[in-house]
Design a protein around this motif. Structure first.
Motif, PDB file in Angstrom:
ATOM      1  N   PHE A 136      16.989  49.999   0.726  1.00 52.31           N
ATOM      2  CA  PHE A 136      16.998  49.183   1.945  1.00 52.31           C
ATOM      3  C   PHE A 136      15.745  48.318   1.966  1.00 52.31           C
ATOM      4  O   PHE A 136      14.631  48.819   1.811  1.00 52.31           O
ATOM      5  N   SER A 137      15.934  47.009   2.182  1.00 53.23           N
ATOM      6  CA  SER A 137      14.807  46.078   2.202  1.00 53.23           C
ATOM      7  C   SER A 137      14.983  45.077   3.335  1.00 53.23           C
ATOM      8  O   SER A 137      15.998  44.388   3.414  1.00 53.23           O
ATOM      9  N   LEU A 138      13.986  45.007   4.222  1.00 50.14           N
ATOM     10  CA  LEU A 138      14.016  44.066   5.340  1.00 50.14           C
ATOM     11  C   LEU A 138      12.667  43.362   5.417  1.00 50.14           C
ATOM     12  O   LEU A 138      11.627  44.008   5.411  1.00 50.14           O
ATOM     13  N   ARG A 139      12.696  42.040   5.488  1.00 50.31           N
ATOM     14  CA  ARG A 139      11.449  41.286   5.653  1.00 50.31           C
ATOM     15  C   ARG A 139      11.575  40.340   6.826  1.00 50.31           C
ATOM     16  O   ARG A 139      12.672  39.993   7.275  1.00 50.31           O
ATOM     17  N   GLY A 140      10.449  39.900   7.346  1.00 50.08           N
ATOM     18  CA  GLY A 140      10.439  38.929   8.419  1.00 50.08           C
ATOM     19  C   GLY A 140      10.693  37.525   7.905  1.00 50.08           C
ATOM     20  O   GLY A 140      10.651  37.257   6.702  1.00 50.08           O
ATOM     21  N   GLY A 141      10.957  36.602   8.810  1.00 52.26           N
ATOM     22  CA  GLY A 141      11.175  35.219   8.441  1.00 52.26           C
ATOM     23  C   GLY A 141      12.625  34.891   8.172  1.00 52.26           C
ATOM     24  O   GLY A 141      13.500  35.758   8.183  1.00 52.26           O
ATOM     25  N   LYS A 142      12.883  33.612   7.922  1.00 55.48           N
ATOM     26  CA  LYS A 142      14.242  33.130   7.692  1.00 55.48           C
ATOM     27  C   LYS A 142      14.669  33.346   6.242  1.00 55.48           C
ATOM     28  O   LYS A 142      13.826  33.386   5.342  1.00 55.48           O
ATOM     29  N   PRO A 143      15.970  33.468   6.006  1.00 58.48           N
ATOM     30  CA  PRO A 143      16.446  33.626   4.630  1.00 58.48           C
ATOM     31  C   PRO A 143      16.283  32.339   3.825  1.00 58.48           C
ATOM     32  O   PRO A 143      16.199  31.246   4.383  1.00 58.48           O
ATOM     33  N   PHE A 144      16.234  32.487   2.520  1.00 56.95           N
ATOM     34  CA  PHE A 144      16.226  31.342   1.614  1.00 56.95           C
ATOM     35  C   PHE A 144      17.513  30.551   1.809  1.00 56.95           C
ATOM     36  O   PHE A 144      18.576  31.139   2.008  1.00 56.95           O
ATOM     37  N   PRO A 145      17.451  29.208   1.797  1.00 58.45           N
ATOM     38  CA  PRO A 145      18.671  28.412   1.998  1.00 58.45           C
ATOM     39  C   PRO A 145      19.792  28.819   1.049  1.00 58.45           C
ATOM     40  O   PRO A 145      19.606  28.939  -0.156  1.00 58.45           O
ATOM     41  N   GLY A 146      20.965  29.050   1.634  1.00 61.02           N
ATOM     42  CA  GLY A 146      22.121  29.432   0.834  1.00 61.02           C
ATOM     43  C   GLY A 146      22.253  30.918   0.584  1.00 61.02           C
ATOM     44  O   GLY A 146      23.254  31.369   0.017  1.00 61.02           O
ATOM     45  N   ILE A 147      21.250  31.703   0.991  1.00 61.08           N
ATOM     46  CA  ILE A 147      21.276  33.161   0.811  1.00 61.08           C
ATOM     47  C   ILE A 147      21.630  33.815   2.142  1.00 61.08           C
ATOM     48  O   ILE A 147      21.079  33.437   3.188  1.00 61.08           O
ATOM     49  N   PRO A 148      22.524  34.800   2.182  1.00 64.35           N
ATOM     50  CA  PRO A 148      22.876  35.445   3.454  1.00 64.35           C
ATOM     51  C   PRO A 148      21.668  36.113   4.103  1.00 64.35           C
ATOM     52  O   PRO A 148      20.774  36.618   3.415  1.00 64.35           O
ATOM     53  N   GLY A 149      21.649  36.122   5.426  1.00 62.37           N
ATOM     54  CA  GLY A 149      20.602  36.839   6.136  1.00 62.37           C
ATOM     55  C   GLY A 149      20.724  38.336   5.953  1.00 62.37           C
ATOM     56  O   GLY A 149      19.751  39.075   6.117  1.00 62.37           O
ATOM     57  N   MET A 150      21.934  38.796   5.634  1.00 59.28           N
ATOM     58  CA  MET A 150      22.176  40.201   5.279  1.00 59.28           C
ATOM     59  C   MET A 150      23.138  40.237   4.112  1.00 59.28           C
ATOM     60  O   MET A 150      24.186  39.589   4.133  1.00 59.28           O
ATOM     61  N   ASP A 151      22.779  40.985   3.085  1.00 56.77           N
ATOM     62  CA  ASP A 151      23.647  41.168   1.923  1.00 56.77           C
ATOM     63  C   ASP A 151      23.656  42.663   1.610  1.00 56.77           C
ATOM     64  O   ASP A 151      22.669  43.222   1.120  1.00 56.77           O
ATOM     65  N   TRP A 152      24.780  43.305   1.911  1.00 58.59           N
ATOM     66  CA  TRP A 152      24.886  44.766   1.834  1.00 58.59           C
ATOM     67  C   TRP A 152      26.045  45.119   0.909  1.00 58.59           C
ATOM     68  O   TRP A 152      27.167  44.686   1.123  1.00 58.59           O
ATOM     69  N   THR A 153      25.755  45.863  -0.129  1.00 57.89           N
ATOM     70  CA  THR A 153      26.809  46.304  -1.043  1.00 57.89           C
ATOM     71  C   THR A 153      26.924  47.817  -1.024  1.00 57.89           C
ATOM     72  O   THR A 153      25.934  48.536  -0.892  1.00 57.89           O
ATOM     73  N   ILE A 154      28.156  48.274  -1.125  1.00 60.22           N
ATOM     74  CA  ILE A 154      28.462  49.703  -1.222  1.00 60.22           C
ATOM     75  C   ILE A 154      29.283  49.870  -2.495  1.00 60.22           C
ATOM     76  O   ILE A 154      30.439  49.447  -2.557  1.00 60.22           O
ATOM     77  N   HIS A 155      28.685  50.475  -3.504  1.00 64.31           N
ATOM     78  CA  HIS A 155      29.294  50.573  -4.827  1.00 64.31           C
ATOM     79  C   HIS A 155      29.996  51.910  -4.998  1.00 64.31           C
ATOM     80  O   HIS A 155      29.418  52.971  -4.741  1.00 64.31           O
ATOM     81  N   GLY A 156      31.257  51.862  -5.404  1.00 67.50           N
ATOM     82  CA  GLY A 156      32.027  53.078  -5.595  1.00 67.50           C
ATOM     83  C   GLY A 156      32.644  53.177  -6.982  1.00 67.50           C
ATOM     84  O   GLY A 156      32.546  52.248  -7.789  1.00 67.50           O
ATOM     85  N   GLU A 157      33.296  54.277  -7.254  1.00 71.91           N
ATOM     86  CA  GLU A 157      33.866  54.512  -8.587  1.00 71.91           C
ATOM     87  C   GLU A 157      35.017  53.566  -8.902  1.00 71.91           C
ATOM     88  O   GLU A 157      35.294  53.273 -10.072  1.00 71.91           O
TER      89      GLU A 157
END
Length: 366
Positions: free
Chosen positions: A256-277
């Motif tokens: 888990f990684s959270l930083r202050g400030g705005k996202p880089f242009p074109g990058i989602p403000g949240m990008d969450w993946t759940i990897h399964g088999e």
């Protein structure tokens, strides 16, 4: 059944409460606002007039008087977090049902004290506003996992940018720059996000997670309500960088990684993946604030490790007619009417304990 009679702490002329709480409370036949308590009686009267509340709505300037009003069933607290203990304690002592915004208190100690008062007062229904658990997006992610579509969950990675804690902030949100207030990127933004992540993956950790906190931007530019700069270099003490790595109670490794400030242009403000088999779920959003909700939130499901990706449909409900801030809050109120506790005081104390442990690991006193 008669409506639940609401006494509202902190229904001011701006801020979170008018946009998030008021729409459903005024639209639903299950609730009726019967009293307002702001910083003064005059301020409460202005709010009653501004929001076209009934002429019979009482105006208070003292939380004790609100708590002692026998015609109030539910006290809603939407004031700054460092004022929660003082403003909501009288209602708990009076045995009133309560709805308190997250964080419950400015520290673990205050949260525990509010829990103690709740129990001593015999309060039957006490809920804390970690309302992202109610979001259709979160329910859909859980549904996909529970369906077995991606098989056993192997790991999860969450990356977000919290908007606050960047180069500039407004005068109204300047308090977020001060750790001592108790409302900041760690307690509010991390607190909301780690809660909805764990509501999907599992609460608790098999061992204390490894964490890192840092205040890398020591100063911020402060803007007034007119958009003009009122302070070029205001000192900032709250943290703007949060890393957590651990294995949740269900055995799933989490990064888990959270930083202050705005996202880089074109990058989602949240990008969450759940990897399964059998595949991977990817959840993206313009911001990490699932508790609020924004247009552009999306769930995609990858089939195995191939190129095939499907967009999962997020089914709407009757709350879609409201603006985003009011939707999940409205869902919480609907559940509360049926005595469903979205997040209990006990749950909230557990969330506070995680944050205190993170502070302690990083040598910080709350």
């Amino acid at each position: 059944m008669p409506p639940i009679r609401v006494g509202f702490l902190g229904l001011s002329q701006s801020g979170w409460a008018p946009g998030a709480h008021l729409p459903y409370l005024q639209a639903s036949p299950d609730y009726e606002i019967v009293a307002i308590c702001n910083s003064s009686v005059e301020s409460s009267k202005k709010a009653i007039k501004l929001y076209s509340l009934s002429d019979a709505t009482k105006a208070y300037g003292d939380p004790e008087e609100l708590a002692n009003d026998p015609n109030i069933d539910l006290v809603v607290c939407s004031v700054r977090v460092d004022r929660h203990l003082k403003t909501i304690s009288p209602a708990l002592k009076a045995g009133k049902d309560v709805y308190v915004e997250w964080p419950l208190g400015k520290s673990l100690a205050e949260a525990k004290e509010l829990l103690r008062l709740k129990n001593e007062g015999g309060v039957k229904n006490a809920v804390v506003g970690l309302q992202a658990r109610q979001a259709p997006l979160i329910k859909k992610v859980k549904e996909i996992i529970e369906s077995g579509k991606i098989g056993e969950v192997f790991s999860s990675t969450w990356v977000g940018q919290g908007s606050v804690g960047g180069e500039v902030t407004t005068e109204g949100y300047e308090y977020l720059t001060r750790r001592d207030v108790g409302g900041n990127l760690v307690t509010i933004h991390f607190g909301h996000a780690i809660d909805f992540v764990q509501s999907v993956l599992g609460y608790g950790f098999q061992a204390p997670p490894k964490t890192l906190l840092a205040n890398r931007r020591k100063f911020q530019k402060i803007l007034g309500s007119d958009g003009k700069v009122i302070d070029e270099k205001r000192p900032k003490t709250s943290d703007d960088t949060i890393f957590l790595h651990g294995t949740v109670s269900s055995g799933i490794p989490l990064s888990f990684s959270l930083r202050g400030g705005k996202p880089f242009p074109g990058i989602p403000g949240m990008d969450w993946t759940i990897h399964g088999e059998k595949g991977t779920i990817r959840i993206t959003s313009p911001t990490p604030f699932v508790q609020i909700g924004y247009e552009g939130m999306k769930i995609e499901v990858q089939d195995g490790e191939g190129e095939k990706v499907e967009v999962a449909e997020i089914v709407g409900d009757e709350f879609d007619g409201f603006k985003h801030p009011a939707r999940n809050v409205g869902r919480l109120y609907k559940g509360l009417k049926n005595r469903e506790i979205n997040c209990s005081f006990e749950d909230a104390v557990d969330r506070h304990a995680l944050i205190e442990e993170i502070y302690r690991e990083n040598g910080i006193q709350e």
